[in-house]
Design a protein around this motif. Structure first.
Motif, PDB file in Angstrom:
ATOM      1  N   TYR A  32       0.813  -1.213   0.000  1.00 53.49           N
ATOM      2  CA  TYR A  32       0.000   0.000   0.000  1.00 53.49           C
ATOM      3  C   TYR A  32       0.849   1.267   0.000  1.00 53.49           C
ATOM      4  O   TYR A  32       1.833   1.377   0.734  1.00 53.49           O
ATOM      5  CB  TYR A  32      -0.912   0.023   1.225  1.00 53.49           C
ATOM      6  N   ARG A  50       2.445  12.058   1.281  1.00 52.91           N
ATOM      7  CA  ARG A  50       2.269  10.656   0.918  1.00 52.91           C
ATOM      8  C   ARG A  50       3.613   9.999   0.686  1.00 52.91           C
ATOM      9  O   ARG A  50       4.616  10.671   0.403  1.00 52.91           O
ATOM     10  CB  ARG A  50       1.369  10.496  -0.305  1.00 52.91           C
ATOM     11  N   SER A  99      -3.724   3.416  -0.135  1.00 52.97           N
ATOM     12  CA  SER A  99      -4.196   3.175  -1.485  1.00 52.97           C
ATOM     13  C   SER A  99      -3.442   1.990  -2.063  1.00 52.97           C
ATOM     14  O   SER A  99      -2.218   1.977  -2.084  1.00 52.97           O
ATOM     15  CB  SER A  99      -3.977   4.408  -2.363  1.00 52.97           C
ATOM     16  N   ASN A 101      -3.793   0.958  -5.265  1.00 51.84           N
ATOM     17  CA  ASN A 101      -3.536   1.034  -6.698  1.00 51.84           C
ATOM     18  C   ASN A 101      -3.144   2.410  -7.220  1.00 51.84           C
ATOM     19  O   ASN A 101      -2.624   2.513  -8.332  1.00 51.84           O
ATOM     20  CB  ASN A 101      -4.777   0.579  -7.468  1.00 51.84           C
ATOM     21  N   SER A 104      -1.564   9.172  -5.399  1.00 53.01           N
ATOM     22  CA  SER A 104      -2.429  10.338  -5.506  1.00 53.01           C
ATOM     23  C   SER A 104      -2.399  11.174  -4.236  1.00 53.01           C
ATOM     24  O   SER A 104      -2.112  10.660  -3.148  1.00 53.01           O
ATOM     25  CB  SER A 104      -3.869   9.871  -5.771  1.00 53.01           C
ATOM     26  N   ASP A 109      -9.082   8.953  -3.569  1.00 51.46           N
ATOM     27  CA  ASP A 109      -8.356   7.846  -4.196  1.00 51.46           C
ATOM     28  C   ASP A 109      -7.815   6.851  -3.175  1.00 51.46           C
ATOM     29  O   ASP A 109      -7.170   5.873  -3.560  1.00 51.46           O
ATOM     30  CB  ASP A 109      -7.196   8.382  -5.035  1.00 51.46           C
ATOM     31  N   TYR A 110      -8.071   7.094  -1.918  1.00 47.97           N
ATOM     32  CA  TYR A 110      -7.584   6.207  -0.866  1.00 47.97           C
ATOM     33  C   TYR A 110      -8.714   5.305  -0.390  1.00 47.97           C
ATOM     34  O   TYR A 110      -9.841   5.747  -0.177  1.00 47.97           O
ATOM     35  CB  TYR A 110      -6.997   7.019   0.295  1.00 47.97           C
ATOM     36  N   ASP A 111      -8.364   4.024  -0.234  1.00 51.74           N
ATOM     37  CA  ASP A 111      -9.372   3.011   0.059  1.00 51.74           C
ATOM     38  C   ASP A 111      -9.620   2.811   1.547  1.00 51.74           C
ATOM     39  O   ASP A 111     -10.741   2.491   1.964  1.00 51.74           O
ATOM     40  CB  ASP A 111      -8.904   1.655  -0.531  1.00 51.74           C
TER      41      ASP A 111
END
Length: 123
Positions: A32, A50, A99, A101, A104, A109-111
């Protein structure tokens, strides 16, 4: 699935330092990309910094560049945010997010998200 728990927040005077931790459990943490975001009262959640999966690439918001440092220890499943020279405008709830995938700065865009930790900087 990865779950996050943030810690290290608190009350500090302007110019002081705090170190936030984001401990992950669950799936392979090193898969991740991780970001830190913050949200102040009455404001939208904003990107802070990030870090890539290996930790070799980092991106900072201009507002924290030179004061904050992100790092990660994949062996310990933990991401750190060292915050120095804190300012009252840094006061917010800080969240770590993952994230699988996307690389960003957009929160959408973060899960996966932690519950947040409060940082309060007094003047």
């Amino acid at each position: 699935q990865v779950q996050f728990v943030e810690s290290g927040g608190g009350l500090v005077q302007a110019g002081g330092s705090l170190r936030l931790s984001c401990a992950a459990s669950g799936a392979t943490f090193s898969n991740y990309r991780v970001g830190w975001f913050r949200q102040a009262p009455g404001k939208e959640r904003e990107f802070v910094v990030r870090i890539s999966r290996s930790g070799g690439i980092t991106v900072y918001a201009d507002s924290v560049k030179g004061r904050f440092t992100i790092s990660r220890d994949n062996a310990k499943n933990t991401v750190y945010l060292q915050m120095n020279n804190l300012k009252p405008e840094d006061t917010a709830v800080y969240y770590c997010a993952a994230s699988a995938n996307l690389w960003s700065s957009r929160s959408g865009d973060y899960d996966l998200w932690g519950q947040g930790t409060q940082v309060t900087v007094s003047s």
